[in-house]
Design an enzyme around this catalytic site. Structure first.
Site, PDB file in Angstrom:
ATOM      1  N   ASP A 116       0.856  -1.187   0.000  1.00  0.00           N
ATOM      2  CA  ASP A 116       0.000   0.000   0.000  1.00  0.00           C
ATOM      3  C   ASP A 116       0.896   1.243   0.000  1.00  0.00           C
ATOM      4  OD1 ASP A 116      -3.109   0.679   0.782  1.00  0.00           O
ATOM      5  OD2 ASP A 116      -1.692   2.257   1.358  1.00  0.00           O
ATOM      6  N   HIS A 138      -5.269  19.301 -24.290  1.00  0.00           N
ATOM      7  CA  HIS A 138      -4.798  19.027 -25.653  1.00  0.00           C
ATOM      8  C   HIS A 138      -4.966  20.223 -26.591  1.00  0.00           C
ATOM      9  CE1 HIS A 138      -4.884  15.065 -24.160  1.00  0.00           C
ATOM     10  NE2 HIS A 138      -6.048  14.678 -24.616  1.00  0.00           N
ATOM     11  N   GLU A 160     -15.206  13.520 -32.583  1.00  0.00           N
ATOM     12  CA  GLU A 160     -15.272  12.063 -32.384  1.00  0.00           C
ATOM     13  C   GLU A 160     -16.665  11.622 -32.793  1.00  0.00           C
ATOM     14  OE1 GLU A 160     -12.231  11.604 -28.581  1.00  0.00           O
ATOM     15  OE2 GLU A 160     -14.356  11.909 -28.218  1.00  0.00           O
ATOM     16  N   LYS A 210     -18.241  14.947 -28.946  1.00  0.00           N
ATOM     17  CA  LYS A 210     -18.491  13.517 -29.145  1.00  0.00           C
ATOM     18  C   LYS A 210     -19.755  13.343 -29.969  1.00  0.00           C
ATOM     19  CE  LYS A 210     -16.102  11.799 -25.096  1.00  0.00           C
ATOM     20  NZ  LYS A 210     -15.054  11.123 -25.871  1.00  0.00           N
ATOM     21  N   ASP A 260     -11.774  17.662 -20.370  1.00  0.00           N
ATOM     22  CA  ASP A 260     -11.223  16.453 -20.998  1.00  0.00           C
ATOM     23  C   ASP A 260     -10.262  16.785 -22.144  1.00  0.00           C
ATOM     24  OD1 ASP A 260     -10.984  13.673 -21.242  1.00  0.00           O
ATOM     25  OD2 ASP A 260     -12.475  13.615 -22.845  1.00  0.00           O
TER      26      ASP A 260
HETATM   27  P1  NDP Z   1      -6.738   2.494 -12.147  1.00  0.00           P
HETATM   28  O1  NDP Z   1      -7.759   2.748 -11.116  1.00  0.00           O
HETATM   29  O2  NDP Z   1      -7.025   1.494 -13.202  1.00  0.00           O
HETATM   30  O3  NDP Z   1      -5.382   2.042 -11.423  1.00  0.00           O
HETATM   31  C1  NDP Z   1      -4.930   2.644 -10.228  1.00  0.00           C
HETATM   32  C2  NDP Z   1      -3.648   1.976  -9.789  1.00  0.00           C
HETATM   33  O4  NDP Z   1      -3.187   2.597  -8.588  1.00  0.00           O
HETATM   34  C3  NDP Z   1      -3.776   0.489  -9.495  1.00  0.00           C
HETATM   35  O5  NDP Z   1      -2.594  -0.146  -9.892  1.00  0.00           O
HETATM   36  C4  NDP Z   1      -3.911   0.471  -7.967  1.00  0.00           C
HETATM   37  O6  NDP Z   1      -3.429  -0.711  -7.412  1.00  0.00           O
HETATM   38  C5  NDP Z   1      -2.984   1.585  -7.594  1.00  0.00           C
HETATM   39  N1  NDP Z   1      -3.307   2.169  -6.283  1.00  0.00           N
HETATM   40  C6  NDP Z   1      -4.273   3.089  -6.012  1.00  0.00           C
HETATM   41  N2  NDP Z   1      -4.251   3.390  -4.696  1.00  0.00           N
HETATM   42  C7  NDP Z   1      -3.259   2.666  -4.138  1.00  0.00           C
HETATM   43  C8  NDP Z   1      -2.724   2.538  -2.825  1.00  0.00           C
HETATM   44  N3  NDP Z   1      -3.201   3.250  -1.785  1.00  0.00           N
HETATM   45  N4  NDP Z   1      -1.697   1.698  -2.615  1.00  0.00           N
HETATM   46  C9  NDP Z   1      -1.190   0.964  -3.639  1.00  0.00           C
HETATM   47  N5  NDP Z   1      -1.651   1.040  -4.913  1.00  0.00           N
HETATM   48  C10 NDP Z   1      -2.665   1.873  -5.153  1.00  0.00           C
HETATM   49  O7  NDP Z   1      -6.374   3.918 -12.768  1.00  0.00           O
HETATM   50  P2  NDP Z   1      -5.900   4.252 -14.259  1.00  0.00           P
HETATM   51  O8  NDP Z   1      -4.795   3.343 -14.644  1.00  0.00           O
HETATM   52  O9  NDP Z   1      -7.089   4.328 -15.133  1.00  0.00           O
HETATM   53  O10 NDP Z   1      -5.381   5.757 -14.091  1.00  0.00           O
HETATM   54  C11 NDP Z   1      -4.173   6.067 -13.408  1.00  0.00           C
HETATM   55  C12 NDP Z   1      -3.911   7.580 -13.558  1.00  0.00           C
HETATM   56  O11 NDP Z   1      -3.748   7.888 -14.922  1.00  0.00           O
HETATM   57  C13 NDP Z   1      -5.069   8.457 -13.072  1.00  0.00           C
HETATM   58  O12 NDP Z   1      -4.517   9.631 -12.521  1.00  0.00           O
HETATM   59  C14 NDP Z   1      -5.841   8.774 -14.331  1.00  0.00           C
HETATM   60  O13 NDP Z   1      -6.531  10.000 -14.230  1.00  0.00           O
HETATM   61  C15 NDP Z   1      -4.700   8.881 -15.335  1.00  0.00           C
HETATM   62  N6  NDP Z   1      -5.091   8.612 -16.720  1.00  0.00           N
HETATM   63  C16 NDP Z   1      -5.675   7.416 -17.061  1.00  0.00           C
HETATM   64  C17 NDP Z   1      -6.021   7.161 -18.382  1.00  0.00           C
HETATM   65  C18 NDP Z   1      -6.616   5.850 -18.793  1.00  0.00           C
HETATM   66  O14 NDP Z   1      -6.850   5.673 -19.994  1.00  0.00           O
HETATM   67  N7  NDP Z   1      -6.862   4.920 -17.894  1.00  0.00           N
HETATM   68  C19 NDP Z   1      -5.788   8.179 -19.441  1.00  0.00           C
HETATM   69  C20 NDP Z   1      -5.115   9.366 -18.981  1.00  0.00           C
HETATM   70  C21 NDP Z   1      -4.802   9.569 -17.663  1.00  0.00           C
HETATM   71  P3  NDP Z   1      -4.367  -2.004  -7.094  1.00  0.00           P
HETATM   72  O15 NDP Z   1      -5.436  -2.018  -8.173  1.00  0.00           O
HETATM   73  O16 NDP Z   1      -3.431  -3.150  -7.222  1.00  0.00           O
HETATM   74  O17 NDP Z   1      -4.944  -1.775  -5.755  1.00  0.00           O
END
Ligand code: NDP
Length: 478
Positions: free
Chosen positions: A93, A238, A214, A323, A233
């Site tokens: 964590d 962008h 889009e 969109k 967004d």
């Molecule tokens: P997800 O919710 O899919 O993933 C979040 C990640 O953070 C997981 O690996 C999770 O681990 C980890 N995590 C969160 N809190 C904790 C904690 N307290 N301790 C340990 N691990 C933690 O998010 P996304 O991948 O979708 O997005 C990530 C970032 O990127 C965000 O800021 C989002 O705004 C940005 N973003 C995302 C896009 C996308 O297409 N998804 C596009 C552009 C920007 P676990 O699940 O193992 O707990």
């Protein structure tokens, strides 16, 4: 990208990559393919440590990476094998100190690791503080993902959080749009050709339009979109970045001047007022999954911007994004002034003379001119000379951006000042937005957008994109 001796300076190549949020969606969609691309194209050969909460093993991480590159359609057996050997998983964590102890063991002696924050913004403060406590304030680099705040105040707060532990030169704010080949194409075309400079101003340019269209809706991302809307967004990030690249003064040449000039341009843009904004929502949006049935979130926005600088005073700039529009394409259209009088007694299409820069789905720069139709009569037609053309982007933006961050190259990343300058432009309409108008799917947005552009128009609708699997590019005369 094999690393040599590491030093704590800003140009040393990073000798380790730590990905926070490695089990998440973004890493699956974008980061594993980028890493495999770096192994294949640049010989990336450094430890890659993924950190997240899920109870995974190293093998689980490798399987996830394999699934990612396979889904992306880019699986390369030899490169993937090398990548997989470098992947290590650290479970923990982000609030627990032992997570960072295990991470430090995996990072080993690297002095300039890059920390990729693919995590919710709410955990940035705890992670950045823990990294500083672990001794990484100097030498390391931190990559963060948009959103860089929700408005000006939260963007300032986020920057303060980051700067409490890292200098600005160590912070890389990723806006993948800036890593796209066509966006770089604009910079190159503008500043590699001095012929453009004398005409790139209010004396020769009548208007500038940018359209990001889009033809699809929010799909299953309704919940996310309800928190964002078109202004947050795509417009604030962008499209204002694209505008800055199109209209900025030439950079002096050193690595920071590019960002400085973009910021100067954004600071010259007047903050939006309600009368310069049209918001729209496609019919049916309120029934999408995760969307509030009485939502007023905009899926379309059109704005009229004014730039207070000697170069651009009086040149109207229009941006629209939406969109469920008629096409999926992104274009900038720079319209040159018409001749002072009609020499040949024919009425010339307002937009005959222009530069059209296509960002997606295909990529090109085209020069529009009025040319004579062969024959006795002095009548003409509109023609376009395609200067450079590519069926689609060649190198995935995340690959390019990750490579640049590892080398400390900052040109393609958003700066603190630039992010705050662009929030300043949209902030007034976030707090006090104009009403939202409904529009039909497959249209070009609400009728009010046509009224907004008025005599500076019409809006130039981008042409449909050409679907092709050919990855080669062409240039006129080659
Ligand atoms: P997800 O919710 O899919 O993933 C979040 C990640 O953070 C997981 O690996 C999770 O681990 C980890 N995590 C969160 N809190 C904790 C904690 N307290 N301790 C340990 N691990 C933690 O998010 P996304 O991948 O979708 O997005 C990530 C970032 O990127 C965000 O800021 C989002 O705004 C940005 N973003 C995302 C896009 C996308 O297409 N998804 C596009 C552009 C920007 P676990 O699940 O193992 O707990």
């Amino acid at each position: 990208m094999r690393t040599g001796d590491s030093t704590e300076n800003e140009t040393a190549t990073s000798e380790a990559i730590v990905v926070f949020g490695v089990t998440g969606d973004l890493v699956h969609k974008q980061i594993f393919p980028a890493l495999q691309g770096l192994v294949a194209d640049e010989g990336l050969d450094v430890p890659i440590i993924g950190v997240a909460r899920s109870a995974w093993t190293d093998d689980d991480l490798r399987n996830r990476a394999k699934d990612s590159v396979q889904r992306a359609g880019s699986f390369d057996a030899a490169a993937f094998e090398k990548l997989a050997r470098r992947l290590v998983y650290v479970r923990g964590d982000y609030g627990a100190p032992e997570t960072y102890l295990h991470m430090r063991e995996a990072v080993g002696k690297a002095r300039n690791p890059v920390f990729y924050m693919a995590i919710p913004p709410s955990v940035f403060p705890v992670v950045t503080a823990a990294l500083a406590e672990s001794g990484y304030s100097r030498g390391a680099r931190v990559i963060i993902e948009k959103p860089f705040g929700r408005d000006l105040a939260s963007a300032v707060e986020l920057n303060e959080t980051l700067h409490a532990h890292f200098p600005e030169s160590a912070i890389f704010r990723i806006d993948h749009f800036l890593g796209k080949e066509p966006v770089q194409n604009i910079t190159y075309t503008r500043f590699a050709n001095s012929v453009l400079e004398p005409i790139w101003n209010r004396d020769h340019i009548r208007s500038i339009q940018i359209t990001q269209a889009e033809d699809f809706g929010v799909g299953n991302r309704g919940g996310f979109y309800e928190e964002a809307g078109a202004v947050r967004d795509v417009l604030q990030n962008h499209l204002l970045q694209l505008l800055a690249i199109l209209m900025m003064d030439p950079p002096a040449g050193n690595q920071d001047s590019y960002g400085v000039e973009k910021t100067m341009l954004l600071r010259a843009v007047r903050p939006l007022r309600k009368k310069n904004v049209v918001r729209g929502q496609y019919q049916g949006y309120r029934s999408e999954k995760g969307v509030d049935p009485s939502s007023n979130v905009e899926t379309f926005v059109a704005v009229h911007l004014e730039v207070d600088s000697w170069r651009w005073a009086g040149v109207p700039v229009y941006i629209r994004a939406g969109k469920k529009l008629a096409e999926s394409s992104t274009e900038a259209f720079i319209e040159f002034k018409r001749p002072p009088r009609e020499a040949f007694g024919e009425s010339i299409t307002p937009s005959s003379s222009h530069l059209r820069v296509r960002i997606s789905p295909d990529v090109f720069v085209a020069l529009g001119l009025r040319v004579k139709i062969p024959g006795e009569r002095m009548v003409g037609e509109d023609a376009e000379l395609t200067v450079t053309s590519c069926p689609r982007d060649l190198e995935p933006p995340y690959q390019r951006l990750l490579a640049d961050a590892m080398r400390g190259k900052r040109e393609l990343f958003a700066s603190e000042d630039g992010v705050e300058a662009s929030w300043r432009i949209v902030d007034p309409i976030l707090n006090d937005p104009p009403p939202v108008h409904s529009y039909r799917s497959g249209s070009w947005g609400p009728a009010e957008a046509r009224k907004l552009i008025g005599v500076d128009g019409p809006w130039i609708n981008p042409a449909p994109g050409g679907e092709t699997t050919d990855r080669s590019c062409t240039r006129s005369g080659t």
